[in-house]
Design a protein around this motif. Structure first.
Motif, PDB file in Angstrom:
ATOM      1  N   ASN A  47       0.475   3.924  -2.922  1.00  0.00           N
ATOM      2  CA  ASN A  47       0.118   5.312  -2.609  1.00  0.00           C
ATOM      3  C   ASN A  47       0.970   6.288  -3.406  1.00  0.00           C
ATOM      4  O   ASN A  47       0.479   7.296  -3.929  1.00  0.00           O
ATOM      5  CB  ASN A  47       0.308   5.585  -1.116  1.00  0.00           C
ATOM      6  N   ASP A  73      -8.541   5.032  10.718  1.00  0.00           N
ATOM      7  CA  ASP A  73      -7.901   4.109   9.763  1.00  0.00           C
ATOM      8  C   ASP A  73      -6.580   3.584  10.312  1.00  0.00           C
ATOM      9  O   ASP A  73      -5.538   3.706   9.693  1.00  0.00           O
ATOM     10  CB  ASP A  73      -7.680   4.803   8.416  1.00  0.00           C
ATOM     11  N   THR A 100      -4.417  -2.540   0.678  1.00  0.00           N
ATOM     12  CA  THR A 100      -5.473  -1.565   0.418  1.00  0.00           C
ATOM     13  C   THR A 100      -5.033  -0.700  -0.756  1.00  0.00           C
ATOM     14  O   THR A 100      -3.882  -0.264  -0.801  1.00  0.00           O
ATOM     15  CB  THR A 100      -5.701  -0.676   1.653  1.00  0.00           C
ATOM     16  N   THR A 104      -4.896   5.647  -2.166  1.00  0.00           N
ATOM     17  CA  THR A 104      -6.035   6.532  -1.919  1.00  0.00           C
ATOM     18  C   THR A 104      -6.439   7.308  -3.174  1.00  0.00           C
ATOM     19  O   THR A 104      -7.624   7.580  -3.367  1.00  0.00           O
ATOM     20  CB  THR A 104      -5.717   7.508  -0.781  1.00  0.00           C
ATOM     21  N   ASN A 127      -1.701   0.483   7.781  1.00  0.00           N
ATOM     22  CA  ASN A 127      -2.932  -0.120   8.261  1.00  0.00           C
ATOM     23  C   ASN A 127      -3.026  -1.512   7.634  1.00  0.00           C
ATOM     24  O   ASN A 127      -2.129  -2.322   7.816  1.00  0.00           O
ATOM     25  CB  ASN A 127      -4.123   0.780   7.899  1.00  0.00           C
ATOM     26  N   SER A 140      -8.233   7.892   3.092  1.00  0.00           N
ATOM     27  CA  SER A 140      -6.946   7.612   3.734  1.00  0.00           C
ATOM     28  C   SER A 140      -6.807   6.135   4.042  1.00  0.00           C
ATOM     29  O   SER A 140      -7.792   5.453   4.312  1.00  0.00           O
ATOM     30  CB  SER A 140      -6.828   8.423   5.033  1.00  0.00           C
ATOM     31  N   ASN A 141      -5.561   5.648   4.015  1.00  0.00           N
ATOM     32  CA  ASN A 141      -5.258   4.300   4.496  1.00  0.00           C
ATOM     33  C   ASN A 141      -4.108   4.358   5.508  1.00  0.00           C
ATOM     34  O   ASN A 141      -3.322   3.449   5.626  1.00  0.00           O
ATOM     35  CB  ASN A 141      -4.933   3.356   3.338  1.00  0.00           C
ATOM     36  N   HIS A 142      -4.018   5.487   6.202  1.00  0.00           N
ATOM     37  CA  HIS A 142      -3.008   5.729   7.230  1.00  0.00           C
ATOM     38  C   HIS A 142      -1.598   5.616   6.651  1.00  0.00           C
ATOM     39  O   HIS A 142      -0.683   5.088   7.287  1.00  0.00           O
ATOM     40  CB  HIS A 142      -3.180   4.778   8.415  1.00  0.00           C
ATOM     41  N   GLY A 177      -9.858   8.339   7.248  1.00  0.00           N
ATOM     42  CA  GLY A 177      -9.734   6.903   7.099  1.00  0.00           C
ATOM     43  C   GLY A 177     -10.741   6.268   6.172  1.00  0.00           C
ATOM     44  O   GLY A 177     -10.818   5.047   6.058  1.00  0.00           O
ATOM     45  N   THR A 212       0.826  -1.205   0.000  1.00  0.00           N
ATOM     46  CA  THR A 212       0.000   0.000   0.000  1.00  0.00           C
ATOM     47  C   THR A 212       0.856   1.249   0.000  1.00  0.00           C
ATOM     48  O   THR A 212       0.544   2.222  -0.702  1.00  0.00           O
ATOM     49  CB  THR A 212      -0.956  -0.008   1.202  1.00  0.00           C
ATOM     50  N   GLY A 244     -12.384   4.814   2.883  1.00  0.00           N
ATOM     51  CA  GLY A 244     -11.915   4.240   1.620  1.00  0.00           C
ATOM     52  C   GLY A 244     -13.036   3.599   0.820  1.00  0.00           C
ATOM     53  O   GLY A 244     -12.816   3.108  -0.284  1.00  0.00           O
TER      54      GLY A 244
END
Length: 394
Positions: A42, A159, A287, A290, A283, A277-279, A256, A38, A258
């Motif tokens: 990102n 998230d 995922t 974003t 996380n 967001s996916n931190h 957080g 991820t 998605g």
């Protein structure tokens, strides 16, 4: 300091941070869980998007300003709330001052190493971030402290599931800095004298406490003490989110999101903004990026609340691409921390200059008079780029 302290790119700030920080500190900034898929997506997804510049009719003056969470800002880039910042002795206060100098909104983590009062004094346009941690009375107490300090918005971060495993190894982060810890970490710290000298000159050790997580009548917990409280707190329901948004009664960002269905439920719960967001990849790994998840969420709720994005922003062109796909603004996390590590407050200001310059160049080349005019027609979007999670239609 040797050489030119100014840097031209966030990538250079990261290189300097890696060189100057002990491995445990730099490793904590990398974050990412499991294989890091991820984190990579990102960043990499932005490179898949192309610009479609115009050749004439450009505007000599461009307006990048906007209003986010009820606060005016010189550009649609916010400081994302990040936890204990042991990269520099001035920590969040240095970040807040740099942001204030650029008329940019400061996001302050409840896991920060400096108090909310100090940070708001440095930047009146501060949004305070909460985790759902402790009972409702404790959460309200922390929220009211932020309100009294002068925070103008609240961010609820959900998230984060704190995945421990990293394929490349996780750094050792001590609970407290004492003599025994210093001796144990000396082989990692001593090769980085400039980082250590900053703290010596400031008369303090790296602070791993979280003063904004203090409970009524209690002491200041360490990061892992605060983390332990979060682990023991039952996760919130949508009713809990609605309750907190009502208790705050002002600009309220849910960080957080998605999924499209979660975005719609956030609107129903009464939030005024959300961040896709996916931190930052710290996380659930794999995922999607974003920026891939942004378009269907912005299409579903962007006319009802402000839709922000965080994750993978490394240059002003990335900001422009997020705005073109429906984001109202973006938040930056690792980028400003690398700037802080590279050159303190001036390094954070340097990163913000990079973001502004890159965004302005994109707005110019795409033929617009303001950042608010950016849209999908400004991009070359490859087939299959977007990902949709959750129900796409009601």
């Amino acid at each position: 300091m040797f050489g030119n302290p100014w840097f031209e790119t966030v990538a250079e700030a990261q290189r300097r941070a890696k060189k100057r920080l002990p491995y445990a500190v730099y490793g904590a900034l990398l974050a990412g869980s499991e294989r890091g898929a991820t984190v990579a997506d990102n960043v990499g997804a932005f490179a898949e998007l192309g610009f479609a510049p115009r050749v004439a009719g450009h505007h000599a003056v461009r307006d990048l300003s906007t209003t986010v969470l009820g606060m005016p800002t010189a550009m649609p880039v916010l400081i994302s709330p990040t936890g204990v910042q042991a990269v520099h002795p001035d920590a969040e206060v240095a970040v807040a001052r740099a942001a204030a100098g650029h008329n940019v909104i400061m996001g302050l983590s409840s896991f920060a190493s400096r108090t909310v009062e100090e940070v708001v004094a440095a930047n009146p346009n501060t949004a305070f971030q909460l985790y759902w941690s402790g009972d409702r009375d404790t959460i309200v107490q922390r929220m009211e402290r932020a309100r009294t300090a002068g925070c103008k918005a609240l961010i609820l971060t959900l998230d984060w599931s704190f995945s421990h495993g990293r394929d490349w190894g996780s750094p050792t982060i001590p609970d407290r800095i004492g003599l025994r810890t210093m001796l144990r970490m000396a082989p990692d710290v001593l090769p980085h004298p400039r980082w250590l000298w900053r703290f010596v000159r400031a008369g303090r050790l790296p602070d791993l406490t979280t003063p904004n997580m203090r409970q009524p009548g209690g002491g200041v917990p360490t990061f892992f003490g605060a983390y332990g409280e979060w682990m023991q707190t039952p996760p919130p329901s949508w009713a809990d989110i609605g309750w907190l948004a009502k208790e705050w009664g002002g600009p309220f960002l849910l960080k957080g999101v998605g999924r499209v269905d979660d975005a719609r439920r956030a609107v129903d719960a009464g939030v005024t903004a959300l961040s896709v967001s996916n931190h930052g990849g710290n996380n659930l790994d794999t995922t999607p990026a974003t920026i891939r998840l942004l378009p269907p969420i912005a299409e579903a709720v962007g006319d009802q609340i402000e839709v922000l994005l965080d994750g993978g922003i490394r240059r002003g062109g990335d900001v422009a691409k997020a705005l073109a796909l429906g984001a109202h603004a973006v938040l930056i996390g690792r980028a400003h921390l690398w700037g802080l590590a590279a050159n303190g407050q001036a390094g954070v200001a340097n990163v913000l200059d990079i973001m502004r310059g890159g965004l302005d160049s994109a707005v110019l080349g795409l033929g617009h008079a303001s950042a608010g005019e950016l849209g999908p027609d400004d991009l070359v979007i490859p087939d299959g780029f977007t990902r949709t999670a959750g129900a796409a239609a009601r």
